[in-house]
Design a protein around this motif. Structure first.
Motif, PDB file in Angstrom:
ATOM      1  N   LEU A   1       0.833  -1.205   0.000  1.00  0.00           N
ATOM      2  CA  LEU A   1       0.000   0.000   0.000  1.00  0.00           C
ATOM      3  C   LEU A   1       0.869   1.257   0.000  1.00  0.00           C
ATOM      4  CD1 LEU A   1      -2.866  -1.010   2.451  1.00  0.00           C
ATOM      5  CD2 LEU A   1      -3.135  -0.338   0.057  1.00  0.00           C
ATOM      6  N   ILE A   2       1.965   1.226   0.745  1.00  0.00           N
ATOM      7  CA  ILE A   2       2.895   2.358   0.749  1.00  0.00           C
ATOM      8  C   ILE A   2       3.545   2.504  -0.626  1.00  0.00           C
ATOM      9  CG2 ILE A   2       5.010   3.291   1.761  1.00  0.00           C
ATOM     10  CD1 ILE A   2       4.250   1.854   4.372  1.00  0.00           C
ATOM     11  N   CYS A   3       3.942   1.386  -1.220  1.00  0.00           N
ATOM     12  CA  CYS A   3       4.536   1.434  -2.562  1.00  0.00           C
ATOM     13  C   CYS A   3       3.537   1.977  -3.586  1.00  0.00           C
ATOM     14  CB  CYS A   3       5.003   0.041  -2.983  1.00  0.00           C
ATOM     15  SG  CYS A   3       6.417  -0.587  -2.054  1.00  0.00           S
ATOM     16  N   TYR A   4       2.290   1.544  -3.486  1.00  0.00           N
ATOM     17  CA  TYR A   4       1.245   2.022  -4.400  1.00  0.00           C
ATOM     18  C   TYR A   4       1.051   3.528  -4.236  1.00  0.00           C
ATOM     19  CZ  TYR A   4      -3.536   2.949  -6.008  1.00  0.00           C
ATOM     20  OH  TYR A   4      -4.648   3.483  -6.606  1.00  0.00           O
ATOM     21  N   CYS A   5       1.142   4.013  -3.004  1.00  0.00           N
ATOM     22  CA  CYS A   5       1.004   5.442  -2.747  1.00  0.00           C
ATOM     23  C   CYS A   5       2.203   6.213  -3.312  1.00  0.00           C
ATOM     24  CB  CYS A   5       0.862   5.689  -1.246  1.00  0.00           C
ATOM     25  SG  CYS A   5       0.377   7.380  -0.835  1.00  0.00           S
ATOM     26  N   MET A   6       3.406   5.662  -3.155  1.00  0.00           N
ATOM     27  CA  MET A   6       4.601   6.280  -3.759  1.00  0.00           C
ATOM     28  C   MET A   6       4.416   6.429  -5.264  1.00  0.00           C
ATOM     29  SD  MET A   6       7.693   4.172  -1.888  1.00  0.00           S
ATOM     30  CE  MET A   6       8.904   4.711  -3.103  1.00  0.00           C
ATOM     31  N   TYR A   7       4.004   5.357  -5.877  1.00  0.00           N
ATOM     32  CA  TYR A   7       3.787   5.352  -7.335  1.00  0.00           C
ATOM     33  C   TYR A   7       2.719   6.369  -7.739  1.00  0.00           C
ATOM     34  CZ  TYR A   7       1.046   3.771 -11.361  1.00  0.00           C
ATOM     35  OH  TYR A   7       0.304   3.732 -12.508  1.00  0.00           O
ATOM     36  N   SER A   8       1.606   6.391  -7.000  1.00  0.00           N
ATOM     37  CA  SER A   8       0.496   7.285  -7.348  1.00  0.00           C
ATOM     38  C   SER A   8       0.894   8.743  -7.212  1.00  0.00           C
ATOM     39  CB  SER A   8      -0.717   6.993  -6.465  1.00  0.00           C
ATOM     40  OG  SER A   8      -1.219   5.697  -6.704  1.00  0.00           O
ATOM     41  N   MET A   9       1.643   9.063  -6.161  1.00  0.00           N
ATOM     42  CA  MET A   9       2.062  10.451  -5.965  1.00  0.00           C
ATOM     43  C   MET A   9       2.982  10.917  -7.095  1.00  0.00           C
ATOM     44  SD  MET A   9       2.685  10.293  -1.825  1.00  0.00           S
ATOM     45  CE  MET A   9       3.288  11.982  -1.645  1.00  0.00           C
ATOM     46  N   GLU A  10       3.695   9.969  -7.698  1.00  0.00           N
ATOM     47  CA  GLU A  10       4.605  10.322  -8.795  1.00  0.00           C
ATOM     48  C   GLU A  10       3.896  10.401 -10.136  1.00  0.00           C
ATOM     49  OE1 GLU A  10       8.706   8.627 -10.950  1.00  0.00           O
ATOM     50  OE2 GLU A  10       7.984   7.716  -9.070  1.00  0.00           O
ATOM     51  N   PHE A  11       2.974   9.463 -10.392  1.00  0.00           N
ATOM     52  CA  PHE A  11       2.430   9.340 -11.745  1.00  0.00           C
ATOM     53  C   PHE A  11       0.966   9.751 -11.904  1.00  0.00           C
ATOM     54  CE2 PHE A  11       6.112   6.534 -11.987  1.00  0.00           C
ATOM     55  CZ  PHE A  11       6.660   6.920 -13.202  1.00  0.00           C
ATOM     56  N   ALA A  12       0.206   9.853 -10.815  1.00  0.00           N
ATOM     57  CA  ALA A  12      -1.203  10.227 -10.952  1.00  0.00           C
ATOM     58  C   ALA A  12      -1.405  11.603 -11.568  1.00  0.00           C
ATOM     59  CB  ALA A  12      -1.902  10.144  -9.597  1.00  0.00           C
ATOM     60  N   PRO A  13      -0.638  12.641 -11.145  1.00  0.00           N
ATOM     61  CA  PRO A  13      -0.873  13.976 -11.731  1.00  0.00           C
ATOM     62  C   PRO A  13      -0.707  14.006 -13.251  1.00  0.00           C
ATOM     63  CG  PRO A  13       0.433  14.164  -9.723  1.00  0.00           C
ATOM     64  CD  PRO A  13       0.359  12.709 -10.040  1.00  0.00           C
ATOM     65  N   GLY A  14       0.092  13.110 -13.792  1.00  0.00           N
ATOM     66  CA  GLY A  14       0.309  13.069 -15.239  1.00  0.00           C
ATOM     67  C   GLY A  14      -0.588  12.096 -15.965  1.00  0.00           C
ATOM     68  N   GLY A  15      -1.534  11.503 -15.253  1.00  0.00           N
ATOM     69  CA  GLY A  15      -2.478  10.600 -15.901  1.00  0.00           C
ATOM     70  C   GLY A  15      -2.070   9.146 -15.930  1.00  0.00           C
ATOM     71  N   TYR A  16      -1.194   8.744 -15.035  1.00  0.00           N
ATOM     72  CA  TYR A  16      -0.782   7.335 -14.932  1.00  0.00           C
ATOM     73  C   TYR A  16      -0.233   6.810 -16.264  1.00  0.00           C
ATOM     74  CZ  TYR A  16      -3.293   7.232 -10.463  1.00  0.00           C
ATOM     75  OH  TYR A  16      -3.719   7.476  -9.190  1.00  0.00           O
ATOM     76  N   GLN A  17       0.793   7.468 -16.773  1.00  0.00           N
ATOM     77  CA  GLN A  17       1.380   7.035 -18.042  1.00  0.00           C
ATOM     78  C   GLN A  17       2.182   5.740 -17.899  1.00  0.00           C
ATOM     79  OE1 GLN A  17       0.592   8.612 -20.956  1.00  0.00           O
ATOM     80  NE2 GLN A  17      -0.765   9.738 -19.567  1.00  0.00           N
ATOM     81  N   THR A  18       2.527   5.404 -16.676  1.00  0.00           N
ATOM     82  CA  THR A  18       3.221   4.150 -16.374  1.00  0.00           C
ATOM     83  C   THR A  18       2.357   3.345 -15.409  1.00  0.00           C
ATOM     84  OG1 THR A  18       5.413   5.136 -16.650  1.00  0.00           O
ATOM     85  CG2 THR A  18       5.289   3.114 -15.332  1.00  0.00           C
ATOM     86  N   THR A  19       2.277   2.033 -15.595  1.00  0.00           N
ATOM     87  CA  THR A  19       1.467   1.201 -14.695  1.00  0.00           C
ATOM     88  C   THR A  19       2.232   0.917 -13.402  1.00  0.00           C
ATOM     89  OG1 THR A  19       2.300  -0.913 -15.534  1.00  0.00           O
ATOM     90  CG2 THR A  19       0.414   0.071 -16.687  1.00  0.00           C
TER      91      THR A  19
END
Length: 536
Positions: free
Chosen positions: A397-415
């Motif tokens: 869950l922490i890893c998923y949050c790290m990923y989301s904070m990095e890629f969500a603002p740009g529209g999740y261009q990376t899975t």
């Protein structure tokens, strides 16, 4: 219509009767065709499996301060978000939920995400699941995708229909737990008889609800295993379902009890919508449509404010500071902020007073550990597996949050899966560190030597009360971090017993073990052993 035309064309009463009889037989056939159709070989043959209701006594554990919806145990809404969670509702309960969620606009869109992988069927409007006769207290362990589950669910409906038809009174046997226990090893199976009045597979129930409520109910399944970490692709599946939706689109998550799997889905959606809304607000700030101070206050009130509890703030493990989590934060500084953010979401989805849910996915780790500590050895393994799975789930869950904070603002261009592929060391870290926990507690070594000297003294019988008091004092200090209550009491009780057994002189230990061996029905504890110590 054809029937009416044919009736109007004939004047023969006998012919009319035959036509009506034909229509009745046709209708009867449609009702029973589930039992009569030739069935292809099912993906998973459930013909010998037991049938168990989803609902059980005590399934509703949501705090009484929240409204209870009949037929939908543990239904709740996350304040400030159009996100909802529930157990598997009854047929009527599902309609109640959707009517509560919808705003009243014609054919409005509502997303329902089923987090279960086990097939179910509705009997008399109530959900039932199949269970393996050799493991009746556990959900089916076979990995099935959405289409597989639908197929097996339809097969299960046919199995139940055949069983009902084969009986003389339209009944089937179902299995229930005598009492609910969190540990499967403590559950007792009871067989009951159920009169079958109707049988529907899950898709029929969804379709009926959609029609009755007049909504565009879009149903999806993300099949998770109960109490285990989701696959990386499961996180991506939630993102893919929501990333093209408006933040205002209602989302309903469900599993059997509405507990772990539902809570995880709610959390993933909350994080998604939080970042979605925050990004939109920050864009408004850049366009001078909202002031910076106003935005800061708004974001804090909506996303960051959560009630604190002093007792838990002083407990590092309840705050999630496990060795593997500390290792993650040390190796990846971004994990520190991610942990802070996901902890707020966990608390809001957890138990009152900070949350509106039924399980805190961080605090449940230590809550289960306390149960492990006070359980007999033969019951501990089930709890240990849960604890390890819970730690791994929290890590991801922490890893998923790290990923989301990095890629969500740009529209999740990376899975998320691809992001984890680039950071394979995280997977190894989780695998190697998820069981790094103090599995048993002992009295401090120096204190143990002090106790050994006391019991080895020739006058130990004269000082037996001092020995007892000292052992209890040491046990109390060992568990000083636990809050008062039955778990702390039982933990201390167990530690006093193991400590006493450890300090016994060899000759006395032999006598006591022999005495215990002569009483196979005896469950030794501190009181019984200290009695023997004073006797010998």
């Amino acid at each position: 219509v054809d029937l009416c035309l044919r009736m109007s064309e004939t004047e023969n009463a006998k012919e009319v009767a035959e036509i009506i009889n034909e229509a009745e037989n046709s209708e009867l056939k449609s009702e029973t065709e589930i039992e009569e159709e030739e069935e292809e070989t099912p993906i998973l043959d459930l013909s010998t499996y037991l049938i168990k209701p989803d609902h059980f006594d005590g399934i509703h554990v949501l705090d009484d301060v929240f409204e209870k919806v009949d037929g939908a145990p543990n239904f709740r809404e996350i304040p400030g978000f159009p996100i909802y969670g529930t157990s598997q509702p009854t047929e009527k309960g599902m309609v109640e939920i959707v009517n509560k969620v919808k705003k009243g606009t014609p054919n409005e869109k509502i997303i329902w995400i089923n987090m279960r992988r086990e097939p179910i069927v509705y009997i008399n409007g109530t959900p039932f699941a199949a269970r393996n006769p050799d493991d009746v207290h556990e959900n089916l362990g076979v990995a099935l995708n959405d289409e597989d589950v639908k197929s097996v669910g339809a097969h299960l409906a046919k199995v139940i229909g055949k069983r009902s038809k084969a009986s003389s009174d339209n009944t089937i046997k179902v299995h229930v737990d005598k009492d609910f226990n969190e540990n499967p090893m403590d559950r007792v199976d009871v067989e009951e008889t159920l009169v079958v009045e109707s049988i529907k597979d899950l898709q029929e129930v969804y379709n009926s609800c959609k029609e009755i409520c007049n909504v565009d109910l879009e149903v999806y399944r993300i099949p998770l295993v109960e109490d285990q970490v989701p696959a990386e692709s499961d996180f991506d599946a939630i993102i893919n379902l929501l990333k093209n939706e408006r933040a205002s689109t209602p989302c309903i998550f469900s599993c059997q009890m509405g507990k772990g799997r539902t809570t995880l889905g709610i959390m993933a959606a909350m994080l998604f919508k939080e970042i979605q809304i925050t990004t939109e607000l920050r864009d408004m700030e850049k366009m001078n449509l909202i002031k910076a101070d106003t935005l800061k206050d708004l974001l804090f009130k909506k996303f960051e404010e959560v009630q604190t509890v002093n007792q838990e703030e002083s407990d590092p493990l309840t705050k999630g500071e496990f060795d593997v989590i500390k290792e993650l934060c040390a190796a990846h500084p971004a994990a520190i902020k991610a942990k802070d953010k996901i902890d707020i979401i966990i608390d809001k989805c957890g138990l009152p007073t900070r949350g509106v849910g039924i399980q805190n996915l961080r605090e449940c780790i230590m809550e289960t550990k306390w149960k492990f500590d006070v359980s007999p050895e033969e019951r501990q393994q089930a709890y240990k597996i849960m604890i390890i799975n819970f730690i791994e789930r929290y890590f991801y869950l922490i890893c998923y949050c790290m990923y989301s904070m990095e890629f969500a603002p740009g529209g999740y261009q990376t899975t998320f899966h691809d992001w984890m592929e680039e950071k394979k060391e995280l997977r190894a870290m989780a695998t190697e560190g998820k069981d790094k926990l103090e599995w048993s507690r002992t009295v401090d070594a120096d204190k143990l030597e002090q106790l050994k000297e006391m019991i080895a003294s020739p006058d130990y019988k004269d000082n037996i009360s001092k020995l007892i008091r000292t052992i209890y004092d040491f046990a109390f200090s060992t568990y000083s971090d636990l809050p008062r209550g039955p778990i702390k009491k039982n933990s201390m009780k167990k530690l006093t017993f193991t400590t006493l057994m450890e300090i016994l002189p060899p000759e006395m230990a032999d006598k006591i073990n022999k005495k215990v061996g002569e009483r196979p029905d005896m469950r030794p504890d501190f009181v019984s052993i200290i009695g023997m110590v004073s006797y010998f």
